[in-house]
Each structure stands twice: as structure tokens, then as C-alpha cells.
Scaffold this motif. Structure first.
Motif, PDB file in Angstrom:
ATOM      1  N   GLU A 192      -0.144  61.333  19.700  1.00  0.00           N
ATOM      2  CA  GLU A 192       0.274  62.298  20.719  1.00  0.00           C
ATOM      3  C   GLU A 192      -0.121  61.865  22.118  1.00  0.00           C
ATOM      4  O   GLU A 192       0.518  62.270  23.091  1.00  0.00           O
ATOM      5  N   THR A 193      -1.192  61.070  22.234  1.00  0.00           N
ATOM      6  CA  THR A 193      -1.741  60.761  23.559  1.00  0.00           C
ATOM      7  C   THR A 193      -2.118  59.286  23.697  1.00  0.00           C
ATOM      8  O   THR A 193      -3.290  58.958  23.917  1.00  0.00           O
ATOM      9  N   PRO A 214      -8.661  62.968  25.140  1.00  0.00           N
ATOM     10  CA  PRO A 214      -8.551  61.577  24.693  1.00  0.00           C
ATOM     11  C   PRO A 214      -9.458  60.598  25.410  1.00  0.00           C
ATOM     12  O   PRO A 214     -10.077  59.738  24.767  1.00  0.00           O
ATOM     13  N   TRP A 247      -6.390  63.688  20.102  1.00  0.00           N
ATOM     14  CA  TRP A 247      -5.521  63.924  21.240  1.00  0.00           C
ATOM     15  C   TRP A 247      -6.050  64.953  22.231  1.00  0.00           C
ATOM     16  O   TRP A 247      -5.523  65.081  23.328  1.00  0.00           O
ATOM     17  N   ALA A 273      -4.645  58.502  19.537  1.00  0.00           N
ATOM     18  CA  ALA A 273      -3.800  59.395  18.745  1.00  0.00           C
ATOM     19  C   ALA A 273      -2.334  59.191  19.122  1.00  0.00           C
ATOM     20  O   ALA A 273      -2.014  58.909  20.282  1.00  0.00           O
ATOM     21  N   VAL A 329       6.151  60.196  23.167  1.00  0.00           N
ATOM     22  CA  VAL A 329       5.172  61.125  23.725  1.00  0.00           C
ATOM     23  C   VAL A 329       5.952  62.276  24.331  1.00  0.00           C
ATOM     24  O   VAL A 329       6.765  62.080  25.247  1.00  0.00           O
ATOM     25  N   VAL A 386      -0.659  71.215  21.961  1.00  0.00           N
ATOM     26  CA  VAL A 386      -0.219  69.828  22.046  1.00  0.00           C
ATOM     27  C   VAL A 386       1.102  69.563  21.334  1.00  0.00           C
ATOM     28  O   VAL A 386       1.853  68.672  21.732  1.00  0.00           O
ATOM     29  N   MET A 444      -0.554  65.862  27.075  1.00  0.00           N
ATOM     30  CA  MET A 444      -1.040  66.802  26.062  1.00  0.00           C
ATOM     31  C   MET A 444      -1.195  68.240  26.533  1.00  0.00           C
ATOM     32  O   MET A 444      -1.597  69.099  25.768  1.00  0.00           O
TER      33      MET A 444
END
Length: 477
Positions: A180-181, A155, A152, A178, A24, A327, A94
């Protein structure tokens, strides 16, 4: 750094099947701020099995609505106490400005939990109706195991549009956050366990696209609830269609803000800044097409440009920041690519452009285009960043036509001194949500879109209905 080595499956923190991990990365510093396992198909199989066991043999679907509502209420209390922690975590992972995280990223999910807890207190599992030959019992039963796949950008908001009504309905859930998150989903899992949600009812497996498609296709999943891009939604809808599997899709948008000639621009711009630039423009409901009459076009362009230029761009953890980073680097490059497209199409950059505000972090310059026609790509395709296109219209009927001339139909607004007349405009625009001199989403009202913006509705009693099967029982004697 927040390090997680396990997955939440069957009410326990278990080792993943594979060795892959997901980093992350802070959109502000470009440094790693967290690490979680990269879930595999085998992890999804294990999570579905746990959810299946909880649904087929566990207590949760056999409890009354009121009993489940009490547990959801306990989760809401825990969530309320941790709102600030959740908001800060989402900002870290994010890049949402902390002011927006405190305004929406954490409070709105809490509101959904509170709404469904209250709804469940008196929600009837069975309803009696008179029939031609005797009484009819209409029974509401949970749809089964739900795969909840979330993006993301917001979220926890999107997670809770699925998890809260699915829990109340009596479903068991496999949540795929996701890549990313994923960090906020881990915090939610901790809170759900503390609230007393039974083992296997909520499972959390962060993963990428391949494992996500495996989850969608899994024969043990009864319903898929997805929020994301229209392209991915088409793929998921196709898989579910082949399997005759229940599915709800909340997809993209290209929403229009109609500025009528009687609008007070000075007072409108403050609210329009939220409606069009919320979450750094990374919102499916963002009002990114600004429609202005030719009579006031230059005036509206100047007002929108001044509003965008006034937004402080910087560290999302700073309360003074209005617009933070995007992001990921790919999102930064995508948005800048659309700015180039707009320039190539002949639109004029009034504010912003291709000069990045900072050398570090995935920032783009908030941008306003004038001289835009509705057939340009920057007016038709979802950019998902702080890029606004001001489009001229001839009269009100033309404004409504332009607003409806879109593949999407998720949201929209009208700005006017006559709110009653604004309601008349709202009734003519084909979108699932609309605002008159504002834009907001309410936990007690349905949310979803027309056309390519999705299938089905979330939130409100209608959102609960998406996680229920209806059984009609006739009786003689």
C-alpha cells in the motif's frame, strides 16, 4: 502519477525479474497515484545477494561506529531538507492527515536518524572488563544481513526504527515496504544513495506476502525485523525459530487510557484525541479503550463523544482535517464490521456508527461506544480505526486490572491532576510504553510490547543492541 519501473538493489536501479506491478491508490479519491514493480522471490534473492556481498566483503561493517555515524548524519541532513516532501507523499499514499504527517510521519524518522548519528559518535566497539584470570574484551559486531518488513500505517516511522540502528550497527538491509505504501521507501533510497551509503547496504524491494515470506525464510538473512499484525508476527516468529534466526517483532495493541476521577476532562480531551485517534486510528499504540469510573462514567462518555464529534473528517491533504480515510477498502469494511459487532454485543453507539461520511474514499464515521464490558470483542481485538470503547471501572485497582486484562501490552495512558500519582499507576500497567497526561514515543527510549504485542525493543540504545552480536574475548599474557 508517480511511476517507478525499477527496484533499488546493490546501489543501482535495476529492472525487476517479473512483470507484475503494484498500484498505489489514494484512499481519498480511490484513484491510482503511483505504480511500482511487484517484487518476486527472484528479486528478493538478488537483493539478499547484494546485501550479503556488502556485508561480507564491503566497507560498511568494517568502518568504525563514528565513521558510519557521519554518513547517517549526512542522511539526516538530506532528510531534514525533504521533510515536507516526505510528509506530503505519505499523506497521498495512505491518507494520514497532513497535520499528523507533518507532526510525526516525517519528523520522528528524522529524529531517529539524528539520535543514532549522535549515539554512534562515541559508541565503543570494544569494552574492557576485569576477569577472574585476566582481562576480558567484550566486542560488539553487526548481526549481518537484516530483512526489514514494514507496514503501511506509519511507513517511514517503522522503517527508521529498523534502518537507523541497523545502519549504525554495520548491517546490510533488505527493506520490504508494504504494497500500500512503497513510494516513501523509494524516496528514502534516493536520499540514502545521495548520502553516500555504500552499494548493497540498503536495498528496497516492494512486494506482497509470498515474496515477503521468501525473504524471511532466506538462508542469507541473519535477522528479521518485522512490524505488523500479531497473526503475521506469529508466522514470522515460527519461521525464524525453526532456523534459529534472530528476530524482533513489534505487533498489535489494545491500549487503555485510564481516566482517574481527579482528571480535568476539558484539558485532557485535547491530548487524548491525539493518543486515541492519531493517524485515523490506524496506530498500534492508539488508546482505544477509555476506562472511566462509574462515578464519572456518563460525564466521561459525554466528553469523549464531544471530542470525537469535533474532529473534522475529510481530505487528508487539508490542514483542517482531523480524521482522514482508512488505507484501503478492506480496512474500511473491517472497521465497519467491528462497529456491527459492537452493536450486536449490546454496546451503545454514542457518536458515529455505520453511516459513511462520504460516498467516495475509504472513510468511516469516527465512533464511540458506551456500555462496553472488557470481555466484548470491541474491547479485546485490535480494530485499527477510529473506534473507541468507554469501559466503566469500580475503583483504581479495578481500572488497573482491566487495563492489564488484555492479550496485548504495547501502550497505555493515565489522566489525572496528580502526575506523581499517575507515575504510580504507570508502574502497575504491563505495557512497554506509557504516558501520564500524554502519549509520545522518544527516539532515545526503548519501544516495544509485553505479551502478544511483540518480542524485543526498538529505539534508544536498546534498539541498537538488537542489531549487534556480542563477543567475549579472554586473554592470558
Amino acid at each position: 502519477m508517480r511511476q517507478h519501473d525499477t527496484l533499488f538493489i546493490g546501489g543501482e536501479w535495476v529492472a525487476p525479474a517479473g512483470t507484475g506491478t503494484i498500484d498505489v491508490i489514494s484512499p481519498h479519491t480511490e484513484e491510482v497515484v503511483g505504480r511500482v514493480p511487484d517484487g518476486t522471490a527472484a528479486d528478493m534473492d538478488r537483493a539478499v545477494a547484494a546485501a550479503r556481498e556488502a556485508f561480507d566483503h564491503g566497507p560498511w561493517p568494517r568502518m568504525t561506529f563514528a565513521e558510519r555515524a557521519a554518513v547517517i548524519g549526512r542522511l539526516a541532513e538530506i532528510y531534514a531538507a525533504g521533510q515536507a516532501e516526505m510528509a506530503a507523499l505519505i499523506t497521498e499514499e495512505m491518507g494520514s492527515p497532513i497535520t499528523f504527517s507533518n507532526l510525526a510521519q516525517a519528523p520522528q524518522p528524522l529524529g531517529m536518524l539524528q539520535f543514532y548519528a549522535a549515539l554512534g559518535e562515541e559508541f565503543a566497539q570494544e569494552e574492557q572488563r576485569p576477569g577472574l584470570f585476566g582481562p576480558i574484551t567484550v566486542r560488539r559486531e553487526p548481526v549481518g544481513v537484516v530483512a526489514a518488513i514494514v507496514p503501511w500505517n506509519v511507513p517511514q516511522f517503522v522503517t527508521m526504527t529498523k534502518v537507523a540502528p541497523a545502519l549504525l550497527a554495520g548491517c546490510a538491509i533488505v527493506l520490504k515496504p508494504a504494497p500500500e505504501t512503497p513510494l516513501d521507501a523509494y524516496l528514502l533510497a534516493e536520499w540514502a544513495s545521495e548520502a553516500g551509503i555504500p552499494a548493497g547496504v540498503l536495498n528496497v524491494v516492494p512486494a506482497g506476502r509470498e515474496a515477503g515470506e521468501h525473504l524471511v525464510s532466506h538462508p542469507g538473512v541473519d535477522k528479521v525485523a518485522f512490524t505488523g499484525s500479531t497473526a503475521a508476527g506469529r508466522r514470522i516468529g515460527g519461521i525464524c525459530g525453526e532456523q534459529l534466526k534472530r528476530v524482533s517483532l513489534e505487533l498489535g495493541g489494545k491500549s487503555a487510557a485510564i481516566v482517574l476521577d481527579d482528571a480535568d476532562l476539558a484539558s485532557s480531551m485535547g491530548m487524548l484525541a491525539i493518543a486515541s485517534l492519531m493517524n485515523n486510528g490506524q496506530a498500534c499504540v492508539a488508546q482505544t479503550r477509555i476506562l472511566a469510573s462509574r462515578r464519572r462514567y456518563d460525564e466521561v462518555v459525554d466528553a469523549v463523544a464531544a471530542m470525537v464529534a469535533s474532529q473534522p473528517v475529510g481530505d487528508p491533504a487539508d490542514p483542517a482535517t482531523g480524521i482522514g480515510p482508512l488505507v484501503a477498502r478492506r480496512q474500511q469494511e473491517r472497521v465497519e464490521g467491528y462497529v456491527r459487532i459492537g452493536m450486536d454485543e449490546g454496546a451503545k453507539v454514542v457518536v458515529g456508527g455505520l453511516d459513511r461520511p462520504y460516498d467516495r474514499g475509504w472513510y468511516v464515521a469516527p465512533t464511540v461506544f458506551s456500555g462496553v464490558s472488557n470481555d466484548m470483542r470491541i474491547a479485546r481485538e485490535e480494530i485499527f480505526g477510529p473506534v473507541l470503547a468507554v469501559i466503566p471501572y469500580e475503583d483504581e485497582a479495578d481500572a488497573i486490572r482491566i487495563a492489564n486484562d488484555s492479550d496485548y501490552g504495547l501502550a497505555g495512558t493515565v489522566w489525572t491532576a496528580d502526575a506523581e500519582h499517575g507515575m504510580d499507576v504507570a508502574r502497575q500497567v504491563r505495557t512497554g510504553t506509557y504516558g501520564v497526561n500524554c502519549f509520545m514515543l522518544e527516539a532515545n527510549a526503548p519501544f516495544g510490547g509485553y505479551k502478544a504485542s511483540g518480542v524485543g525493543r526498538e529505539l534508544g540504545p536498546e534498539g541498537l543492541g538488537g542489531y549487534l552480536e556480542y563477543k567475549s574475548i579472554s586473554r592470558l599474557g
